[in-house]
Write a protein that holds these residues in place. Structure first.
Motif, PDB file in Angstrom:
ATOM      1  N   SER A 115      32.921  36.896  40.077  1.00 57.63           N
ATOM      2  CA  SER A 115      33.106  37.637  41.334  1.00 57.63           C
ATOM      3  C   SER A 115      34.372  38.494  41.277  1.00 57.63           C
ATOM      4  O   SER A 115      34.390  39.605  41.809  1.00 57.63           O
ATOM      5  CB  SER A 115      33.142  36.684  42.531  1.00 57.63           C
ATOM      6  OG  SER A 115      34.231  35.791  42.425  1.00 57.63           O
ATOM      7  N   ALA A 116      35.433  38.026  40.617  1.00 58.76           N
ATOM      8  CA  ALA A 116      36.652  38.826  40.465  1.00 58.76           C
ATOM      9  C   ALA A 116      36.393  40.015  39.530  1.00 58.76           C
ATOM     10  O   ALA A 116      36.860  41.124  39.796  1.00 58.76           O
ATOM     11  CB  ALA A 116      37.790  37.960  39.928  1.00 58.76           C
ATOM     12  N   ILE A 117      35.665  39.776  38.442  1.00 58.14           N
ATOM     13  CA  ILE A 117      35.339  40.872  37.523  1.00 58.14           C
ATOM     14  C   ILE A 117      34.519  41.933  38.273  1.00 58.14           C
ATOM     15  O   ILE A 117      34.791  43.126  38.179  1.00 58.14           O
ATOM     16  CB  ILE A 117      34.557  40.346  36.301  1.00 58.14           C
ATOM     17  CG1 ILE A 117      35.468  39.490  35.427  1.00 58.14           C
ATOM     18  CG2 ILE A 117      33.960  41.506  35.495  1.00 58.14           C
ATOM     19  CD1 ILE A 117      34.760  38.781  34.286  1.00 58.14           C
ATOM     20  N   ARG A 118      33.529  41.490  39.028  1.00 58.56           N
ATOM     21  CA  ARG A 118      32.662  42.406  39.764  1.00 58.56           C
ATOM     22  C   ARG A 118      33.445  43.141  40.859  1.00 58.56           C
ATOM     23  O   ARG A 118      33.380  44.363  40.968  1.00 58.56           O
ATOM     24  CB  ARG A 118      31.498  41.635  40.386  1.00 58.56           C
ATOM     25  CG  ARG A 118      30.470  42.530  41.057  1.00 58.56           C
ATOM     26  CD  ARG A 118      29.410  41.746  41.810  1.00 58.56           C
ATOM     27  NE  ARG A 118      30.018  41.053  42.932  1.00 58.56           N
ATOM     28  CZ  ARG A 118      30.023  39.736  43.099  1.00 58.56           C
ATOM     29  NH1 ARG A 118      29.458  38.939  42.231  1.00 58.56           N
ATOM     30  NH2 ARG A 118      30.613  39.185  44.136  1.00 58.56           N
ATOM     31  N   ASP A 119      34.198  42.405  41.676  1.00 55.92           N
ATOM     32  CA  ASP A 119      34.890  43.014  42.812  1.00 55.92           C
ATOM     33  C   ASP A 119      36.016  43.947  42.393  1.00 55.92           C
ATOM     34  O   ASP A 119      36.258  44.964  43.039  1.00 55.92           O
ATOM     35  CB  ASP A 119      35.443  41.929  43.735  1.00 55.92           C
ATOM     36  CG  ASP A 119      34.340  41.105  44.390  1.00 55.92           C
ATOM     37  OD1 ASP A 119      33.164  41.548  44.379  1.00 55.92           O
ATOM     38  OD2 ASP A 119      34.648  39.997  44.886  1.00 55.92           O
ATOM     39  N   GLN A 120      36.707  43.608  41.293  1.00 58.69           N
ATOM     40  CA  GLN A 120      37.815  44.449  40.815  1.00 58.69           C
ATOM     41  C   GLN A 120      37.370  45.434  39.729  1.00 58.69           C
ATOM     42  O   GLN A 120      38.186  46.180  39.220  1.00 58.69           O
ATOM     43  CB  GLN A 120      38.943  43.560  40.293  1.00 58.69           C
ATOM     44  CG  GLN A 120      39.544  42.669  41.359  1.00 58.69           C
ATOM     45  CD  GLN A 120      40.508  41.655  40.767  1.00 58.69           C
ATOM     46  OE1 GLN A 120      41.280  41.959  39.862  1.00 58.69           O
ATOM     47  NE2 GLN A 120      40.453  40.429  41.276  1.00 58.69           N
TER      48      GLN A 120
END
Length: 160
Positions: A115-120
């Motif tokens: 989710s961090a990879i996707r969101d950022q």
């Protein structure tokens, strides 16, 4: 004696295939997948898709990427095989279809929550290819992008 002759012939044929081209290229041919060259000194993870509803965004669920080692570490060919979607997927692409290839730092991909990879949008590179562009490149691509790839739609944009 006959069995040894057959084995020797098979060994010679196999050696000639492996010394002249990638094993996978010889096995499946370039029309069934994309070949990726990693011209960095770090491992990368590559994931490719086509005609997906999420566009240039990353999907909700973490995809299974291909680990690509630096090309200098490969003995047979500087290319690794990616994006084999079945024997007819590439032939089914139309002129308006987009093949997207996402490149990630392998350490971040393995250690960071998706989710961090996707969101950022923690990607190193994203390529947006048409079938015609892949045909011109012989279905061989690289990270970082080569000068032959400079006119391909990508993010971040190509820099010399």
């Amino acid at each position: 004696m006959r069995i040894y002759t057959i084995r020797l012939c098979a060994l010679i044929i196999t050696a000639s295939f492996l010394s002249s081209c990638s094993f996978f290229e010889a096995l499946v041919g370039t029309e069934y997948g994309i070949f990726m060259r990693n011209d960095t000194d770090k491992r990368i993870v590559v994931w490719g898709t086509y005609n997906q509803p999420f566009g240039t965004r990353l999907p909700e669920e973490s995809p299974v990427g291909e680990l690509i080692v630096p090309s200098a570490n490969l003995d047979i060919s500087p290319y690794d095989f990616i994006m084999a979607q079945g024997r007819d997927w590439a032939k089914s692409l139309s002129g308006t279809d987009t093949v997207r290839v996402f490149v990630f730092d392998s350490e971040k991909y393995e250690k960071t929550d998706w989710s961090a990879i996707r969101d950022q949008y923690l990607i190193l590179q994203r390529y947006d290819f048409t079938k015609a562009e892949l045909d011109v490149l012989g279905w061989h691509i690289s990270y970082p992008p080569s000068s032959e790839m400079k006119d391909i739609k990508m993010w971040p944009p190509y820099e010399e």
